[in-house]
Scaffold this active site. Structure first.
Site, mmCIF file in Angstrom:
data_model
loop_
_atom_site.group_PDB
_atom_site.id
_atom_site.type_symbol
_atom_site.label_atom_id
_atom_site.label_comp_id
_atom_site.label_asym_id
_atom_site.label_seq_id
_atom_site.Cartn_x
_atom_site.Cartn_y
_atom_site.Cartn_z
ATOM 1 N N HIS A 74 0.876 -1.081 0.133
ATOM 2 C CA HIS A 74 0.060 0.009 -0.203
ATOM 3 C C HIS A 74 0.985 1.112 0.188
ATOM 4 C CE1 HIS A 74 1.210 0.787 4.042
ATOM 5 N NE2 HIS A 74 1.059 -0.658 4.316
ATOM 6 N N ASP A 332 3.894 -5.077 3.211
ATOM 7 C CA ASP A 332 5.469 -5.235 3.177
ATOM 8 C C ASP A 332 5.985 -6.538 3.364
ATOM 9 O OD1 ASP A 332 4.678 -4.835 5.689
ATOM 10 O OD2 ASP A 332 6.076 -3.377 6.351
#
Ligand SMILES: *[C@@H]1O[C@H](CO)[C@@H](O)[C@H](O)[C@H]1NC(C)=O
Ligand SMILES: *[C@@H]1O[C@H](CO)[C@@H](O)[C@H](O)[C@H]1NC(C)=O
Ligand SMILES: *[C@@H]1O[C@H](CO)[C@@H](O)[C@H](O)[C@H]1NC(C)=O
Ligand SMILES: *[C@@H]1O[C@H](CO)[C@@H](O)[C@H](O)[C@H]1NC(C)=O
Ligand SMILES: *[C@@H]1O[C@H](CO)[C@@H](O)[C@H](O)[C@H]1NC(C)=O
Ligand SMILES: *[C@@H]1O[C@H](CO)[C@@H](O)[C@H](O)[C@H]1NC(C)=O
Ligand SMILES: *[C@@H]1O[C@H](CO)[C@@H](O)[C@H](O)[C@H]1NC(C)=O
Ligand SMILES: *[C@@H]1O[C@H](CO)[C@@H](O)[C@H](O)[C@H]1NC(C)=O
Ligand SMILES: *[C@@H]1O[C@H](CO)[C@@H](O)[C@H](O)[C@H]1NC(C)=O
Ligand SMILES: *[C@@H]1O[C@H](CO)[C@@H](O)[C@H](O)[C@H]1NC(C)=O
Ligand SMILES: *[C@@H]1O[C@H](CO)[C@@H](O)[C@H](O)[C@H]1NC(C)=O
Length: 463
Positions: A74, A332
């Site tokens: 994101h 991540d």
């Protein structure tokens, strides 16, 4: 002449005062021009492309891309609630101390006029202000990828956008889709949401939620971490800006503050208050964190990563898939685990935790800055000797080509597809067993194939 110049300069400066420079100017470049670039060391700060090896990202002249996969983190965001609270307490500590001082000096003197950057209402969410706004970053990237893959788009088909169910991930996926389809001007898209929970099993873009054996608080050697940069910086700040009683823990808060404030305001006086030694030291600390909790330093990373790699390999093997573009939005650590499985940032040796090690390369910012983008491209390349097409794989991490270890003999340092697929097939791990997964939940990834079934939510709110 002088008069004309004066008028011109006046006109220009009038004009420029109408534009907030901060809205358009990036204080630190998003391009990998400079290792000293602050963005290369932040972890939670704005996106920066990877440095890599200088290989051209152009498609080699004899090749065409016929399939592409994106795994994307994101965009730039506000801190999580708990981090926001910690940063606010730290800010108040400095503010309170400054109120008692007759004279405020040194690197922290800016604090007397400073305001806190975070609005608790927006914690966890994407940012939308300043030059590093997460929402804008992701929209723009969607737009860029559309231009790269325009030849793969069939505008009469609805484009599926696969995303984890957390709001910020969904929002990023949605912005990307808007950028890619020019706000659905010439193509419709649909959101395919994979809930980030145990019930999704392997059929997920956040699969450790269904892996009880994955320890989210695993630290390994991190328990012994003792990097001296924090103490050195605390000593320096206490010497140059006496009265604030800066502790070693505060140094971590300063660097975290720096990153998140940049996502919101585009700059941060906290970044300017520390030395480059601290910036480098903190960057290494972020490397250690990823390495030992979601990278090569934790053996469960391979298990999670193998599920994503297996799904990608299955799509790459199929010459007749209905889609040729697969866009997946996640976090991540899901990306670092996939990279770990593929051996792209592998290290045989462990990273030391008692000093900054420069000669064992594992850079968290190189692979997962905020807005990280991991792309696998399948290319068909004409071979003039055999007069046939051969198929190759190329990987782009953060807009740069990253060669596959021991496999870069193809055009543009790409890897023959057979090698890539057999590497994955022969290393695949049994996720359900190794995770001790609930056997009533999905045992493999199916959403890339069954997304039209109607069984997936199309909005994060419906989870
Ligand atoms: C700062 O001062 C305010 C008002 O005196 C107090 O309520 C608050 O707890 C203090 N915060 C910190 C972090 O010291
Ligand atoms: C400010 O100074 C007063 C008087 O010395 C002291 O009682 C108080 O604790 C100090 N406050 C801070 C935040 O340092
Ligand atoms: C584009 O998609 C439509 C609808 O599925 C299909 O009929 C058409 O054959 C596709 N065009 C190409 C060039 O694949
Ligand atoms: C998108 O879907 C709507 C509703 O089905 C339709 O009216 C419109 O033509 C579609 N747009 C494109 C570009 O295909
Ligand atoms: C296993 O998953 C099923 C289906 O989601 C659920 O009903 C059941 O409660 C889960 N079992 C455990 C032990 O969590
Ligand atoms: C931490 O350091 C101690 C002392 O050197 C060592 O015995 C221990 O194994 C280390 N722990 C980890 C997890 O590396
Ligand atoms: C500095 O902060 C530490 C930790 O908060 C505290 O224990 C210590 O008393 C403080 N020292 C001074 C001089 O305020
Ligand atoms: C990971 O390492 C631990 C401790 O050595 C071991 O118990 C576990 O079986 C390993 N798991 C995998 C998937 O290799
Ligand atoms: C797909 O195409 C490649 C090369 O174009 C070929 O080697 C491979 O056998 C094909 N796979 C299938 C499943 O048809
Ligand atoms: C073309 O094919 C020949 C014969 O198989 C092979 O030796 C050569 O490496 C190929 N060239 C490329 C660029 O792959
Ligand atoms: C790999 O993916 C295929 C296709 O989705 C699936 O059938 C298979 O079970 C997966 N293998 C493993 C070990 O997860």
């Amino acid at each position: 002449m002088v008069l004309i110049k004066t008028i011109l300069v006046t006109a220009l400066s009038l004009f420029s005062t109408n534009i907030d420079a901060q809205l358009v100017e990036k204080k630190y470049s998003s391009f990998a021009t400079d290792q000293k670039n602050l963005l290369r060391h932040l972890g939670s700060g704005p996106y920066v492309e990877s440095i890599s090896f200088g290989i051209s990202t152009d498609t080699p002249y004899q090749c065409t891309i016929d399939q592409a996969h994106l795994y994307m983190r994101h965009g730039e965001r506000f801190p999580q609630k708990s981090v926001g609270k910690t940063l606010n307490t730290f800010f108040n500590k400095l503010k309170n101390a400054s109120k008692n001082m007759t004279e405020i000096i040194g690197p922290l003197s800016f604090i007397k006029d400073y305001t806190f950057f975070g609005d608790p209402n927006w914690y966890e969410q994407e940012t939308w202000t300043g030059p590093y706004a997460g929402i804008g970053d992701i929209f723009e990237f969607g737009n860029i990828l559309r231009q790269r893959y325009d030849h793969l788009v069939n505008t009469s088909k609805t484009l599926p956008i696969f995303t984890g169910g957390q709001k910020r991930v969904f929002d990023s996926a949605h912005e990307f889709a808007q950028g890619f389809t020019f706000n659905q001007y010439d193509q419709n898209y649909t959101m395919v949401v994979l809930p980030e929970n145990q019930d999704s099993g392997v059929n997920s873009l956040a699969n450790t939620n269904s892996c009880p054996n994955f320890d989210n608080s695993y630290e390994g050697p991190l328990v012994n971490m003792s990097l001296s940069y924090r103490k050195s910086e605390a000593d320096r700040l206490n010497a140059l800006s006496p009265g604030f009683n800066i502790t070693e823990d505060d140094i971590s808060d300063i660097m975290t503050y720096c990153g998140f404030e940049m996502n919101v305001r585009g700059e941060s006086k906290f970044c300017d208050a520390v030395t480059q030694d601290t910036i480098v030291g903190f960057g290494y600390e972020r490397d250690l964190y990823y390495f030992y909790s979601n990278g090569p330093g934790y053996n469960m990373s391979w298990v999670s990563g193998s599920a994503y790699a297996n799904a990608t390999a299955t799509l790459l093997k199929d010459n007749n898939t209905e889609e040729n573009l697969y866009f997946s939005f996640t976090h991540d650590t899901d990306i670092t685990r996939l990279l770990t499985f593929l051996g792209l940032i592998d290290l045989d040796e462990e990273l030391p935790v008692d000093h900054v090690e420069f000669y064992k390369f594992y850079s968290a910012t190189e692979v997962v800055p905020i807005g990280a983008r991991f792309i696998t491209e399948r290319m068909n390349c004409y071979n003039a000797t055999t007069n046939e097409d051969d198929t190759f794989i190329r990987i782009l991490i953060n807009e740069q080509v990253i060669p596959i270890p021991d496999c870069s003999s193809g055009p543009g340092f790409s890897c023959p597809i057979d090698y890539f697929l057999s590497f994955i097939d022969s290393n695949i791990l049994d996720f359900p067993t190794l995770c001790n997964m609930n056997s009533s939940t999905p045992q493999y990834v199916s959403f890339y194939w069954d997304w039209k079934s109607g069984k997936y939510p199309t909005d994060y709110t419906s989870i």
